[in-house]
Design a protein around this motif. Structure first.
Motif, short mmCIF file in Angstrom:
data_model
loop_
_atom_site.label_atom_id
_atom_site.label_comp_id
_atom_site.label_asym_id
_atom_site.label_seq_id
_atom_site.Cartn_x
_atom_site.Cartn_y
_atom_site.Cartn_z
N VAL A 84 -6.37 2.55 2.96
CA VAL A 84 -6.13 3.07 1.60
C VAL A 84 -5.66 1.94 0.69
O VAL A 84 -6.06 1.85 -0.47
N ASP A 85 -4.81 1.06 1.23
CA ASP A 85 -4.33 -0.07 0.43
C ASP A 85 -5.48 -1.00 0.05
O ASP A 85 -5.47 -1.61 -1.02
N GLY A 86 -6.46 -1.09 0.93
CA GLY A 86 -7.64 -1.89 0.63
C GLY A 86 -8.40 -1.32 -0.56
O GLY A 86 -8.86 -2.07 -1.43
N SER A 101 8.08 -1.58 -4.17
CA SER A 101 7.25 -0.44 -3.79
C SER A 101 5.89 -0.94 -3.31
O SER A 101 5.47 -2.05 -3.65
N ARG A 102 5.22 -0.10 -2.54
CA ARG A 102 3.89 -0.47 -2.03
C ARG A 102 2.93 -0.73 -3.20
O ARG A 102 2.16 -1.69 -3.17
N GLY A 103 2.99 0.09 -4.22
CA GLY A 103 2.11 -0.09 -5.37
C GLY A 103 2.36 -1.42 -6.06
O GLY A 103 1.42 -2.13 -6.42
N ASP A 104 3.65 -1.77 -6.23
CA ASP A 104 3.99 -3.05 -6.86
C ASP A 104 3.55 -4.21 -5.97
O ASP A 104 3.05 -5.23 -6.46
N PHE A 105 3.72 -4.05 -4.67
CA PHE A 105 3.30 -5.07 -3.72
C PHE A 105 1.80 -5.33 -3.83
O PHE A 105 1.35 -6.48 -3.92
N LEU A 106 1.01 -4.26 -3.84
CA LEU A 106 -0.45 -4.42 -3.92
C LEU A 106 -0.87 -5.00 -5.26
O LEU A 106 -1.79 -5.82 -5.33
N LEU A 143 8.87 -4.15 2.66
CA LEU A 143 9.54 -5.43 2.83
C LEU A 143 8.49 -6.53 2.86
O LEU A 143 7.43 -6.39 3.46
N SER A 144 8.79 -7.64 2.21
CA SER A 144 7.83 -8.74 2.17
C SER A 144 8.58 -10.06 2.04
O SER A 144 9.71 -10.11 1.57
N SER A 145 7.94 -11.14 2.46
CA SER A 145 8.47 -12.46 2.16
C SER A 145 8.05 -12.83 0.74
O SER A 145 7.07 -12.29 0.22
#
Length: 310
Positions: A61-63, A85-90, A32-34
């Motif tokens: 890991v995201d770093g 997704s986390r990948g798309d977010f990053l 979830l993100s703004s």
């Protein structure tokens, strides 16, 4: 020996496979993100720490993933999504650009109407904007400088006011140090208060040093300023000042009743008004009145002033 090496190789490949499977699973998890996110200047570690403090579920890991994808730009960025997704977010952190919209604070306008304009143009709450302003600003008016600001769409009331107030305070310091050599907040905002009166009263830039001189000369003689512009504070910014309003207004902005200048600015100011407040014209004028040309006629004599009024 050869068989041992082959087994070791297979084990190593299995570990790599397991790692990539785990990483793929990790990156596939929903986040979830703004829509709009603020990223501080600094390295990836600073970004991860900032996101974590602001309730984003990110890890070391995201770093590593961010480093592999590229480097995010600092400031407000628009990732155009709330659930991804986390990948798309990053990925979007490293590639997204800010979606900007201009907001203009006109010289002389008050915070009251500026907040209403911001609320309408950016779909924000006027009450939340006002509350956020007072959390960050040292004065109830005059802190945000008259200017055109580029603001990202989707920004919150809190972040918008934090940006506007802190950006303006830095500009106040720069201007003070540039003009005076030092920054004394108390003294500087006395100049801003005078500048806000000049901004309301002067018909044009050329008149500003003359209006400033009238203010200076009346203060020296302990005369009340008696200027209508000081009554155009807050919600009364666009209200015509009448004799009845002068009689009924008991606020510290009514310079027909109070001595000296109001305790706070009566509106926003531009650089020309600030410069005029600090460097008034070398004249002995005490009075001025609007003439048929739409400008003002100045004088140092009350009888002449009465004739000018007629």
């Amino acid at each position: 020996m050869k068989r041992t090496r082959i087994i070791a190789l297979y084990t190593f490949l299995e570990l790599i496979l397991i790692f990539f499977m785990a990483l793929s699973y990790h990156l596939a998890q929903p986040m979830l993100s703004s829509n709009v996110i603020f990223l501080p200047k600094g390295g990836v570690n600073e970004i991860i720490t900032h996101l974590s403090r602001n309730h984003f579920q990110v890890t070391r890991v995201d770093g590593w993933v961010i480093r592999a994808m590229g480097y995010p730009q600092s400031g407000w960025i628009d990732i155009h999504a709330n659930l991804l997704s986390r990948g798309d977010f990053l990925y979007r952190l490293t590639k997204a650009k800010a979606a900007m919209k201009e907001a203009t604070l006109i010289p002389g306008e008050t915070l009251h109407f500026f907040i209403l304009d911001l609320a309408q143009n950016f779909s924000l709450s006027p009450l939340k904007l006002k509350e956020a302003y007072h959390r960050y600003a040292p004065h109830p008016e005059g802190v945000i400088l008259a200017d055109t600001y580029k603001i990202p769409l989707g920004i919150s009331e809190e972040h918008l006011m934090y940006y506007l107030v802190n950006h303006s305070l830095r500009e106040h310091q720069k201007l003070s140090k540039k003009i005076l050599g030092v920054y004394d907040e108390v003294q500087w905002f006395k100049y801003i208060t005078i500048a806000s009166i000049i901004q309301k009263e002067a018909a044009n830039i050329e008149e500003m040093p003359l209006v400033s001189a009238v203010i200076r000369n009346r203060l020296k003689k302990r005369m009340r300023l008696q200027m209508d512009g000081t009554l155009n504070y807050g919600e009364f910014s666009r209200t015509k000042v009448t004799p009845e309003m002068i009689r009924q207004d008991s606020s510290p902005y009514n310079t027909y009743k109070i001595e000296g200048i109001p305790p706070y600015p009566v509106g926003s100011v531009g650089f020309d008004a600030i410069k005029a407040a600090i460097f008034p014209a070398d004249v002995d004028y005490l009075y001025f009145v609007r003439n048929k040309k739409g400008t003002h006629t100045f004088t140092n004599n009350y009888e002449t002033h009465l004739k000018n009024i007629k």
